[in-house]
Design an enzyme around this catalytic site. Sequence first.
Site, mmCIF file in Angstrom:
data_model
loop_
_atom_site.group_PDB
_atom_site.id
_atom_site.type_symbol
_atom_site.label_atom_id
_atom_site.label_comp_id
_atom_site.label_asym_id
_atom_site.label_seq_id
_atom_site.Cartn_x
_atom_site.Cartn_y
_atom_site.Cartn_z
ATOM 1 N N LYS A 72 -4.786 -43.599 -1.741
ATOM 2 C CA LYS A 72 -5.921 -43.048 -2.466
ATOM 3 C C LYS A 72 -5.557 -41.947 -3.459
ATOM 4 O O LYS A 72 -6.297 -41.679 -4.408
ATOM 5 C CB LYS A 72 -6.950 -42.510 -1.470
ATOM 6 C CG LYS A 72 -7.701 -43.587 -0.712
ATOM 7 C CD LYS A 72 -8.773 -44.222 -1.557
ATOM 8 C CE LYS A 72 -9.682 -45.119 -0.747
ATOM 9 N NZ LYS A 72 -10.807 -45.642 -1.545
ATOM 10 N N ASP A 98 -14.503 -41.588 4.025
ATOM 11 C CA ASP A 98 -14.221 -41.927 5.414
ATOM 12 C C ASP A 98 -12.866 -41.372 5.836
ATOM 13 O O ASP A 98 -12.437 -41.591 6.968
ATOM 14 C CB ASP A 98 -14.244 -43.447 5.604
ATOM 15 C CG ASP A 98 -15.662 -44.002 5.624
ATOM 16 O OD1 ASP A 98 -16.481 -43.461 6.362
ATOM 17 O OD2 ASP A 98 -15.936 -44.959 4.880
#
Length: 372
Positions: A72, A98
Amino acid sequence: MPDFFVNHPSNILPSNFTTNTLKESKAIGYHKSLPVYQPTPLVSLPGLARKYGVGNIYLKNEAFRFGLNAFKGLGASYAIHRLLMQDPAIETFCTATDGNHGRAVAWASRMAGKKSVVFVPRDTAQSRIEAIEGEDATVVQFDGNYDEACAAAEELSAKEGWQLVQDAAWEGYEEIPALIMSGYLTPFRELEDRLHPHPKPEIDIVFIQAGVGSWAGSAIWYYLNRYGENRPKVVIVEPTEANGIWASFRAGKRVMPDCSFATFMAGLNCGLPSLTAWEIIQNGADAVISVEDSYAERAIRELYYPTGIDERVIAGESGVGGLAGFLAVMTDDQLREVKEALGLTQESRVLFYSTEGATDPANFGRIVGEID
């Protein structure tokens, strides 16, 4: 049984702000400029390929990306870099997550000397919260699911004057998700020289896991933009209990799925697909599969306890999403239609991306049998 949808894609990319941003992306040059940059390793798994009766299996291991144990950081760092080029006065970045995206936003904010506020859903693993806090972020544990946490982050950002950095697009919020998707192109471009440098790809099928779909949308855009109709087939894999893309294909439009959101594949535990990612996915995905958590557990063990001379790969619950879908296709007769549509044979060359390592060590240890 796993749910599935066999698509007949147009293989035509939409022309819009997001696809133009992807085409103009200079993310790989930016990433190479970072002191922590190294290309992530590509692993060949011939033993696993023989076990499941295909020609070869490749896995690109994104757990090594920037020391963040997940991919990410690619999207968050590029988006924040571009935002600060436009407005260096931004002081605080905010997001909902998350786990992995939030840590990436916090890491990129800290690198830039900025503050970050990260909303997490109520059931987020403590290890993921601690990893985000370790990047000097303020973590807000929101009493709701991922989509509700996103709404709360958006509301508070508007109130406080923070810059929202969300990886899902909706009407009126497209620029930042497009920049994040542009950042995600780096792993695909790293493979150009190592795996398929010629116009015809040496990969037949790519299994890509999806949450809101930004990563999957970037993958499909890359393969369509580079290879056109000669691209490898692309399979999207989601958890059964968080299968917004499958539900959207079934409905013929982008919808919120009717499911429990009770999956341990935390990075994929999302509802409504990203608007602009969905526009790409529906034109370029060959199939969508939603699988039970048990397939992800099996995939983790397949990599942790390798076959033959294969090397061990430590991949987390969301990181093995693509492999989990492959295992379902290869072992469940009710998915024969998918296997036939993909042309999966003993000659097929299959590619996976492990998008995270063991980001929830306690659950990982339970799965591999090292924690009771």
